[in-house]
Design an enzyme around this catalytic site. Sequence first.
Site, PDB file in Angstrom:
ATOM      1  CG  ASN A 261     -13.030 -25.302  -4.056  1.00 44.61           C
ATOM      2  OD1 ASN A 261     -12.686 -24.236  -4.606  1.00 44.61           O
ATOM      3  ND2 ASN A 261     -11.902 -26.046  -3.381  1.00 44.61           N
TER       4      ASN A 261
ATOM      5  CG  ASN B 240      -9.659 -20.091  -6.890  1.00 42.33           C
ATOM      6  OD1 ASN B 240      -9.911 -20.917  -5.972  1.00 42.33           O
ATOM      7  ND2 ASN B 240     -10.705 -19.372  -7.271  1.00 42.33           N
ATOM      8  CG  ASP B 241      -8.772 -24.822  -3.555  1.00 47.92           C
ATOM      9  OD1 ASP B 241      -9.602 -23.926  -4.093  1.00 47.92           O
ATOM     10  OD2 ASP B 241      -8.810 -25.947  -3.520  1.00 47.92           O
TER      11      ASP B 241
ATOM     12  N   GLY C 289     -11.271 -23.264   0.820  1.00 47.14           N
ATOM     13  CA  GLY C 289     -11.170 -23.176  -0.816  1.00 47.14           C
ATOM     14  C   GLY C 289     -12.430 -22.892  -1.612  1.00 47.14           C
TER      15      GLY C 289
ATOM     16  CG  ASP D  74     -13.970 -20.663  -5.453  1.00 49.37           C
ATOM     17  OD1 ASP D  74     -15.117 -20.794  -5.854  1.00 49.37           O
ATOM     18  OD2 ASP D  74     -12.978 -21.440  -5.809  1.00 49.37           O
TER      19      ASP D  74
ATOM     20  CG  ASP E  54     -16.858  -6.637  11.399  1.00 46.98           C
ATOM     21  OD1 ASP E  54     -17.535  -7.422  11.743  1.00 46.98           O
ATOM     22  OD2 ASP E  54     -15.711  -6.310  11.936  1.00 46.98           O
TER      23      ASP E  54
ATOM     24  CD  GLU F 102     -20.538  -7.429  14.597  1.00 45.24           C
ATOM     25  OE1 GLU F 102     -20.765  -8.790  14.865  1.00 45.24           O
ATOM     26  OE2 GLU F 102     -19.383  -6.792  14.378  1.00 45.24           O
TER      27      GLU F 102
HETATM   28 CA    CA Z   1     -11.219 -22.271  -4.671  1.00 41.51          CA
END
Ligand code: CA
Length: 625
Positions: free
Chosen positions: A148, A153-154, A173, A175, A340, A369
């Site tokens: 984090n 920006n959480d 959180g 980033d 994916d 995948e």
């Molecule tokens: Ca963050």
Amino acid sequence: MIDNIYNNQLIRFRLIFLFVLFSPFAIYSQEITLERVEPPFWWTGFINTDLQLLVYGKNISTTTVSIDYPGLIIRKINKLSNPNYLFLDLTVGKGTRPGIASFQFKSKGKVIAKYLYELKGRKKGSATRHGFSASDVLYLLMPDRFANGDPSNDNMPGMIETVDRANKDGRHGGDIKGIADHLDYIRDLGATAIWINPLVENNQKVYSYHGYSTTDYYKIDPRFGTNDDYVKLCDGIHQRGMKVIMDMIFNHCGSGHWWMEDLPSADWVNEWPEFTRTNYRAGTASDPYASAADSNVFVRGWFDKTMPDMNQHNPFVINYLIQNSIWWIEYAGLDGIRHDTHPYAFKDMMAEWGKRIAQEYPDFNMVGECWMNFPASVAYWQKDARNKDGYNSWLPSVFDFPMYDAIGKAFNEKDGWNTGILRLYDILTQDLSYANPSNLVVFAENHDVNRFLDSQNIDTRKFKMAMAFILTTRGIPQLYYGSEVLMSTGTDKGDGCKRKDFPGGWPGDPHNAFTSQGRTDTENDMYDYLHRLLQWRKSKEVIHSGKLRHFIPRDGIYAYFRYNAKEVVMVVMNNNEEAKTIDTERYKEFLKKYKAGTEVISGSSIKDLSKLTLAGKSVMIIELK
Ligand code: CA
């Protein structure tokens, strides 16, 4: 509104739109709006000169569209059942110069909106970029759980799920700033490519942290950062001599995707009278005996209630997805894509996707995948496979899931006729199925499975054997963040625990495993082992592209050789609990020319190759001299 502004083009457009709105020369119509144009910008100089723009806004299909830019032509204007969409077929003619084109949207002869559309010039060498390959080692990390770097920006306005680090299934959180702050850590460990789990917006109520429920294909989730932050991160990765792989998902989007409230047409997603879940039996897509009912539920069923299954057979859908891939490759300078749930999408259309990308970037790499346990089933999905039904996926690389299964068992089982270390040998004998075995991604763990150490009673000797194997066998090795410092899943086996926070990634973490001072002695021992192997592997062409030959494992001893015209590397594994001294007479077809060698992990020289002594549960990697 601020949340929807994701690039300068849109900001510029909004200013122009406001200007038009309040200009005395414009006739303001409340019924017609212009909200989105995607892709938001494009480039000149692609081989394929077609470009299809999705234009979204209230009643936008009632407008007439015009453009005045040399070389840019509107070929066709497509209207779907929903009047809020237009799909513009454009030609970006050969020789069109970069610049800003202005689209005019008119109603009753009056301009009601404009969009300034940027055509960028492509960077030199863009088309000839080399994707990740067996000369690389991939480092997979989950951005919400790695570091984090920016607690501010959480939680972000307009983003539904807020941070809750105490909830294993919640957002923690992590980033882009956190990744950027630790690029030196990843480079210094010795990885050469970074695969980051999805970063695009996932504005979902729950489980948004993992990123597999896209709600905007053109926008990085603001809780991770901005599009600009992502491009800078990719630049930082490249400046350190590493490559970057973007995780993409085209089988499904998130239920919170902006278009789910106002679909362009009824067949945009695969609809059912009532919610129908896929059967997750990927084998049905290649099984020669599959029933139509099973195949249908597999490919058209939804991965989850929150993951609507997209209909790639709708030509506007597949075009949208193909252009989205090319846009990110060009915009961020990607070196690879990880796709994916690859078989869950319509396979004929995903082959078109692969073909279009190969047309623009012939040396690019993409790994799918295709999670199945049999080599033949996985091999079906690799480009140029000799499939009886004639199918060619145009997907250059696939994950080696059968080998993943074997690695999980090999070092943990008693050696027998078909158990223990023999499992590695057995899986390699199946390489006859693959069009290109050296383009398989080999791994012992990823974000969807329990960490390797948990299944081996946290026995680091076994983890070292597994790492020595994936780093010296054929293919592209892939590591999973934190295993180098002994991160484990723990007793609670939920998905959230497979993706724990990297210790030291959060301000105030009591334990910081990013530095040798912060790591415990046992963590440093594991880190140092991997570090030594990874640094050695970087320059070893014989491992990247050399041939492989192996000898049938006997009494828990497995030996194989990697060789090319210049050198030979011998790898020998002792899967027994106790030390063993082995007679190397069996291996004379390789050893006859060599008298000595250097063991890579210990650095010690070996003067007599006729007998080798290995500690219990250990590997020797010997450069023959
Ligand atoms: Ca963050």
